[in-house]
Design a protein around this motif. Structure first.
Motif, short mmCIF file in Angstrom:
data_model
loop_
_atom_site.label_atom_id
_atom_site.label_comp_id
_atom_site.label_asym_id
_atom_site.label_seq_id
_atom_site.Cartn_x
_atom_site.Cartn_y
_atom_site.Cartn_z
N TRP A 119 57.88 67.69 19.68
CA TRP A 119 57.45 69.09 19.61
C TRP A 119 56.11 69.28 20.34
O TRP A 119 55.94 70.23 21.11
N GLY A 120 55.16 68.38 20.08
CA GLY A 120 53.84 68.49 20.71
C GLY A 120 53.89 68.29 22.21
O GLY A 120 53.26 69.03 22.97
N THR A 121 54.67 67.31 22.65
CA THR A 121 54.80 67.05 24.09
C THR A 121 55.48 68.22 24.78
O THR A 121 55.03 68.68 25.84
N PHE A 122 56.56 68.70 24.18
CA PHE A 122 57.29 69.84 24.75
C PHE A 122 56.39 71.07 24.86
O PHE A 122 56.36 71.74 25.88
N GLY A 123 55.60 71.33 23.82
CA GLY A 123 54.69 72.47 23.84
C GLY A 123 53.63 72.33 24.92
O GLY A 123 53.29 73.30 25.61
N ALA A 124 53.10 71.13 25.08
CA ALA A 124 52.07 70.89 26.11
C ALA A 124 52.66 71.03 27.51
O ALA A 124 52.03 71.60 28.41
N LEU A 125 53.86 70.52 27.71
CA LEU A 125 54.51 70.67 29.02
C LEU A 125 54.76 72.14 29.34
O LEU A 125 54.54 72.59 30.47
N ARG A 131 52.56 65.39 32.63
CA ARG A 131 53.32 64.57 31.67
C ARG A 131 52.43 63.65 30.82
O ARG A 131 52.58 63.59 29.61
N ARG A 132 51.53 62.93 31.47
CA ARG A 132 50.69 61.99 30.71
C ARG A 132 49.83 62.72 29.68
O ARG A 132 49.75 62.30 28.52
N SER A 133 49.20 63.79 30.10
CA SER A 133 48.38 64.57 29.17
C SER A 133 49.24 65.18 28.06
O SER A 133 48.83 65.23 26.90
N ALA A 134 50.44 65.61 28.42
CA ALA A 134 51.34 66.20 27.43
C ALA A 134 51.74 65.17 26.38
O ALA A 134 51.77 65.48 25.18
N VAL A 135 52.03 63.95 26.81
CA VAL A 135 52.39 62.90 25.85
C VAL A 135 51.20 62.56 24.96
O VAL A 135 51.36 62.38 23.74
N ASP A 141 49.28 65.46 18.16
CA ASP A 141 49.96 66.40 17.26
C ASP A 141 50.75 65.67 16.19
O ASP A 141 50.74 66.07 15.02
N ALA A 142 51.44 64.58 16.57
CA ALA A 142 52.20 63.80 15.60
C ALA A 142 51.27 63.19 14.56
O ALA A 142 51.57 63.20 13.36
#
Length: 156
Positions: A119-125, A131-135, A141-142
């Motif tokens: 959810w956090g990665t998807f929201g950041a993307l 990608r790296r920052s999103a992960v 977030d997790a």
């Protein structure tokens, strides 16, 4: 999309907190009862959240229009309930196959951590992060979500 994302995150954290709080230590492990309890709690939380949205956005209109607005607000909370299904599925499987509580609780919390990461990665993307920052944001977030679940479990 905002309602889907926030409802998914809220439901995942709610399910994690409830699994952690329902962890029975010295009591009899009842995974199917726990699964039912999580669904009832998720349904109640979704109804309360939808009703709160409805009450905070009073608009002029007839009684029928207000009822329709209420129904729309309540139906918009479905992601909270759906986000609890992976947890409920693992608990039901645990009851069917007589799995022990400790590994099931750990598996549920790990699964929900992975969902929060997603959810956090998807929201950041979606917000435009690489990608790296999103992960990395997803990992943060997790972690925050699991800390919230742990805090809820501690205050049980």
């Amino acid at each position: 999309m905002r309602s889907l994302k926030s409802g998914g995150v809220y439901g995942t954290i709610l399910a994690s907190a409830l699994v952690a709080a329902l962890h029975s230590e010295q009591q009899l492990y009842t995974p199917c009862y726990d699964a039912a309890w999580i669904m009832v709690t998720a349904g109640t939380a979704a109804l309360a959240h939808g009703y709160a949205h409805h009450m905070s956005t009073h608009r002029p209109g007839t009684g029928l229009q207000r009822w329709r607005q209420l129904v729309r607000e309540l139906l918009d909370e479905w992601p909270v309930i759906v986000a609890c299904w992976p947890t409920v599925a693992l608990l039901v499987l645990s009851g069917i196959f007589d799995w022990p509580e400790e590994p099931v609780t750990c598996a549920v919390l790990l699964l929900n951590a992975a969902l929060l990461l997603t959810w956090g990665t998807f929201g950041a993307l979606r917000a435009g992060y690489r990608r790296r920052s999103a992960v990395l944001l997803g990992m943060a977030d997790a972690t925050i979500g699991l800390l919230i679940a742990a805090a809820n479990a501690v205050i049980k």
